[in-house]
Enzyme design. Structure first.
Site, PDB file in Angstrom:
ATOM      1  N   ARG A 196     -24.462 -13.229 -44.189  1.00 31.66           N
ATOM      2  CA  ARG A 196     -23.100 -13.560 -44.633  1.00 31.66           C
ATOM      3  C   ARG A 196     -22.894 -15.063 -44.809  1.00 31.66           C
ATOM      4  O   ARG A 196     -23.105 -15.837 -43.883  1.00 31.66           O
ATOM      5  CB  ARG A 196     -22.048 -13.007 -43.666  1.00 31.66           C
ATOM      6  CG  ARG A 196     -20.637 -13.266 -44.196  1.00 31.66           C
ATOM      7  CD  ARG A 196     -19.546 -12.674 -43.343  1.00 31.66           C
ATOM      8  NE  ARG A 196     -19.784 -11.271 -43.104  1.00 31.66           N
ATOM      9  CZ  ARG A 196     -19.667 -10.707 -41.913  1.00 31.66           C
ATOM     10  NH1 ARG A 196     -19.318 -11.422 -40.882  1.00 31.66           N
ATOM     11  NH2 ARG A 196     -19.883  -9.427 -41.764  1.00 31.66           N
TER      12      ARG A 196
ATOM     13  N   CYS B 106     -16.285 -24.688 -26.480  1.00 28.79           N
ATOM     14  CA  CYS B 106     -17.128 -24.746 -27.687  1.00 28.79           C
ATOM     15  C   CYS B 106     -16.679 -25.939 -28.558  1.00 28.79           C
ATOM     16  O   CYS B 106     -15.533 -25.957 -29.032  1.00 28.79           O
ATOM     17  CB  CYS B 106     -17.021 -23.451 -28.473  1.00 28.79           C
ATOM     18  SG  CYS B 106     -17.211 -21.992 -27.414  1.00 28.79           S
TER      19      CYS B 106
ATOM     20  N   CYS C 125     -14.659 -25.583 -31.891  1.00 30.96           N
ATOM     21  CA  CYS C 125     -13.631 -24.548 -32.055  1.00 30.96           C
ATOM     22  C   CYS C 125     -12.193 -25.041 -31.929  1.00 30.96           C
ATOM     23  O   CYS C 125     -11.800 -25.598 -30.900  1.00 30.96           O
ATOM     24  CB  CYS C 125     -13.879 -23.413 -31.070  1.00 30.96           C
ATOM     25  SG  CYS C 125     -12.739 -22.038 -31.386  1.00 30.96           S
TER      26      CYS C 125
ATOM     27  N   CYS D 101     -23.534  -8.021 -35.130  1.00 33.34           N
ATOM     28  CA  CYS D 101     -23.265  -9.090 -36.092  1.00 33.34           C
ATOM     29  C   CYS D 101     -23.465 -10.382 -35.323  1.00 33.34           C
ATOM     30  O   CYS D 101     -22.699 -10.686 -34.406  1.00 33.34           O
ATOM     31  CB  CYS D 101     -21.831  -8.964 -36.608  1.00 33.34           C
ATOM     32  SG  CYS D 101     -21.325 -10.366 -37.647  1.00 33.34           S
TER      33      CYS D 101
ATOM     34  N   CYS E 286      -7.998 -20.657 -25.583  1.00 38.84           N
ATOM     35  CA  CYS E 286      -9.249 -20.147 -25.007  1.00 38.84           C
ATOM     36  C   CYS E 286      -9.786 -21.120 -23.940  1.00 38.84           C
ATOM     37  O   CYS E 286      -9.824 -22.325 -24.163  1.00 38.84           O
ATOM     38  CB  CYS E 286     -10.281 -19.957 -26.121  1.00 38.84           C
ATOM     39  SG  CYS E 286     -11.823 -19.267 -25.505  1.00 38.84           S
TER      40      CYS E 286
HETATM   41  N1  SAM Z   1     -14.154 -16.052 -28.647  1.00 38.06           N
HETATM   42  C1  SAM Z   1     -15.120 -15.246 -29.236  1.00 38.06           C
HETATM   43  C2  SAM Z   1     -16.496 -15.859 -29.248  1.00 38.06           C
HETATM   44  O1  SAM Z   1     -16.611 -17.069 -29.142  1.00 38.06           O
HETATM   45  O2  SAM Z   1     -17.460 -15.098 -29.391  1.00 38.06           O
HETATM   46  C3  SAM Z   1     -14.764 -14.790 -30.632  1.00 38.06           C
HETATM   47  C4  SAM Z   1     -14.134 -15.753 -31.615  1.00 38.06           C
HETATM   48  S1  SAM Z   1     -15.104 -17.179 -32.068  1.00 38.06           S
HETATM   49  C5  SAM Z   1     -13.909 -18.099 -32.997  1.00 38.06           C
HETATM   50  C6  SAM Z   1     -16.273 -16.549 -33.260  1.00 38.06           C
HETATM   51  C7  SAM Z   1     -17.250 -17.506 -33.894  1.00 38.06           C
HETATM   52  O3  SAM Z   1     -16.592 -18.313 -34.864  1.00 38.06           O
HETATM   53  C8  SAM Z   1     -17.940 -18.532 -33.029  1.00 38.06           C
HETATM   54  O4  SAM Z   1     -19.012 -18.011 -32.321  1.00 38.06           O
HETATM   55  C9  SAM Z   1     -18.437 -19.532 -34.061  1.00 38.06           C
HETATM   56  O5  SAM Z   1     -19.719 -19.190 -34.506  1.00 38.06           O
HETATM   57  C10 SAM Z   1     -17.426 -19.385 -35.199  1.00 38.06           C
HETATM   58  N2  SAM Z   1     -16.627 -20.610 -35.337  1.00 38.06           N
HETATM   59  C11 SAM Z   1     -15.607 -21.015 -34.552  1.00 38.06           C
HETATM   60  N3  SAM Z   1     -15.108 -22.186 -34.953  1.00 38.06           N
HETATM   61  C12 SAM Z   1     -15.818 -22.548 -36.052  1.00 38.06           C
HETATM   62  C13 SAM Z   1     -15.786 -23.671 -36.920  1.00 38.06           C
HETATM   63  N4  SAM Z   1     -14.928 -24.668 -36.732  1.00 38.06           N
HETATM   64  N5  SAM Z   1     -16.644 -23.720 -37.943  1.00 38.06           N
HETATM   65  C14 SAM Z   1     -17.540 -22.712 -38.132  1.00 38.06           C
HETATM   66  N6  SAM Z   1     -17.618 -21.630 -37.344  1.00 38.06           N
HETATM   67  C15 SAM Z   1     -16.776 -21.545 -36.310  1.00 38.06           C
HETATM   68 FE1  SF4 Z   2     -13.149 -19.572 -27.315  1.00 36.81          FE
HETATM   69 FE2  SF4 Z   2     -13.481 -20.635 -29.709  1.00 36.81          FE
HETATM   70 FE3  SF4 Z   2     -15.483 -20.637 -27.985  1.00 36.81          FE
HETATM   71 FE4  SF4 Z   2     -14.678 -18.286 -29.079  1.00 36.81          FE
HETATM   72  S1  SF4 Z   2     -15.597 -20.014 -30.149  1.00 36.81           S
HETATM   73  S2  SF4 Z   2     -15.153 -18.701 -26.926  1.00 36.81           S
HETATM   74  S3  SF4 Z   2     -12.469 -18.716 -29.262  1.00 36.81           S
HETATM   75  S4  SF4 Z   2     -13.528 -21.728 -27.748  1.00 36.81           S
END
Ligand code: SAM
Ligand code: SF4
Ligand code: DTB
Length: 337
Positions: free
Chosen positions: A282, A79, A82, A210, A75
């Protein structure tokens, strides 16, 4: 401490906020009022949350969603939490969009194991139109199996939200993650307003929202309250509010964050329940490292939805047997569609 609701004008008074849990034109949560909830003695907070919970839901029923990563890794966003960001070395390999037959196999397995909602996640900043079309086909097919559908694909244009609604999508997951003032410390490749715009497109298309956040990013209690205020003050609060406990993944900038006190996580659930009485709250990421007692307190505080299945997107979630045992011990039932 008495009711924390303050009465001020809501600028979105003319929006179609007509559901039972909609914020009316006069109800708004101030950040200070939410902070005061966080500051209540624990027993008082949980008692209030449990009262609100019982007024709105069966207290012994929990909704089960299963997640599947349909497009993993690579990606372009940064973030800080992530494991799927291409900016960090986390060992997650970038993959292509999963073929529909594999997605349907996973959905059938989730249904057989008792899930009633199937959530498909993609590590995209924002999908291209042809990708939305492909996901739309998955949504229609999963829905035809009798499962509720949810997808999380990043930022959406108005037309793409409409396209997903036409495919039959029930929920779109798009988290605000944290408060507006802390957001820039965690993510630099998009703004808070970008997130709010996508949420508007989803709501306007008639898809259920959500939307939640993450606890343990390094935020203060005021910033935690700031996130809850954003969610609770939406013209129509999200139908589903995931509260994630940060899963610390090696290689991400937040890998060495301090562990939050589990009771502070429980408090966040309780505050979400009190401020969003009609929403499913949730208990999301982070259950793998949570003991049974903390999870039980989360249910007592008003959590009534979990991710069920051995994987979240790329990290681990509790084994099914562990969840089955916990449900038996607590006398919890799963929500039927
Ligand atoms: N890329 C899209 C987005 O960011 O909206 C969808 C997938 S993203 C992985 C969905 C959500 O997962 C993120 O907004 C975050 O809140 C949660 N998330 C990702 N990594 C995480 C982590 N290490 N611990 C807790 N929540 C996490
Ligand atoms: Fe990409 Fe992870 Fe951020 Fe979703 S949360 S936009 S998958 S970097
Ligand atoms: C949400 O709020 N939590 C889920 C779901 N929405 C998509 C994701 C949690 C991800 C946890 C880390 C991982 O496995 O990637």
């Amino acid at each position: 401490m008495e009711s924390q609701i303050t009465w001020v004008e809501n600028k979105k008074a003319n929006s179609p906020a007509n559901k039972a849990n909609a914020v009316t034109d006069t109800t708004r949560w101030r950040v200070e009022a939410i902070e005061a909830l966080f500051a209540l003695p624990f027993n008082d907070l949980i008692f209030r949350a449990q009262q609100v919970h019982r007024e709105n839901f069966d207290a012994n029923t929990v909704q089960l969603s299963t997640l599947l990563s349909i497009k993993t890794g690579g990606c372009p966003e940064d973030c800080g939490y992530c494991p799927q960001s291409a900016k960090y070395n986390t060992g997650v390999e970038a993959e292509k969009l999963m073929p529909i037959d594999e997605v349907l196999k996973a959905a059938q397995a989730a249904k057989d194991k008792g899930a009633t909602r199937f959530c498909m996640g993609a590590a995209w900043r924002s999908p291209k139109d042809h990708q939305v079309e492909a996901v739309g086909e998955m949504v229609a097919a999963v829905k035809a199996m009798g499962l509720e559908t949810c997808v999380t694909l990043g930022m959406l244009k108005e037309s793409q939200a409409k396209q997903l609604q036409e495919a039959g999508l029930d929920y779109y997951n798009h988290n605000l993650d944290t408060s507006p003032d802390f957001y820039g410390d965690i993510i630099s490749t998009r703004t808070y307003q970008d997130r709010l715009d996508t949420l508007d497109h989803v709501r306007d298309a008639g898809i259920k929202v959500c939307c939640g956040g993450i606890v343990g990013l390094g935020e203060t209690v005021t910033q935690r309250a700031g996130l809850i205020a954003q969610l609770a003050n939406m013209a129509e609060p999200p139908e589903s509010v995931p509260i994630n406990n940060l899963v610390k993944v090696e290689g991400t900038p937040l890998a060495d964050n301090a562990e939050i006190d589990p009771l502070d996580f429980v408090r966040t659930i309780a505050v979400a329940r009190i401020t969003m009485p009609g929403s499913f709250v949730r208990l999301s990421a982070g259950r793998e490292s949570m003991n049974e007692s903390t999870q039980a307190l989360c249910f007592l505080a008003g959590a009534n939805s979990i991710f069920y299945g051995e994987k979240l997107l790329v990290t681990d979630n509790p084994e099914l047997e562990r969840d089955t045992r916990l449900f038996e011990k607590l006398g919890l039932k799963r929500l039927e569609n």
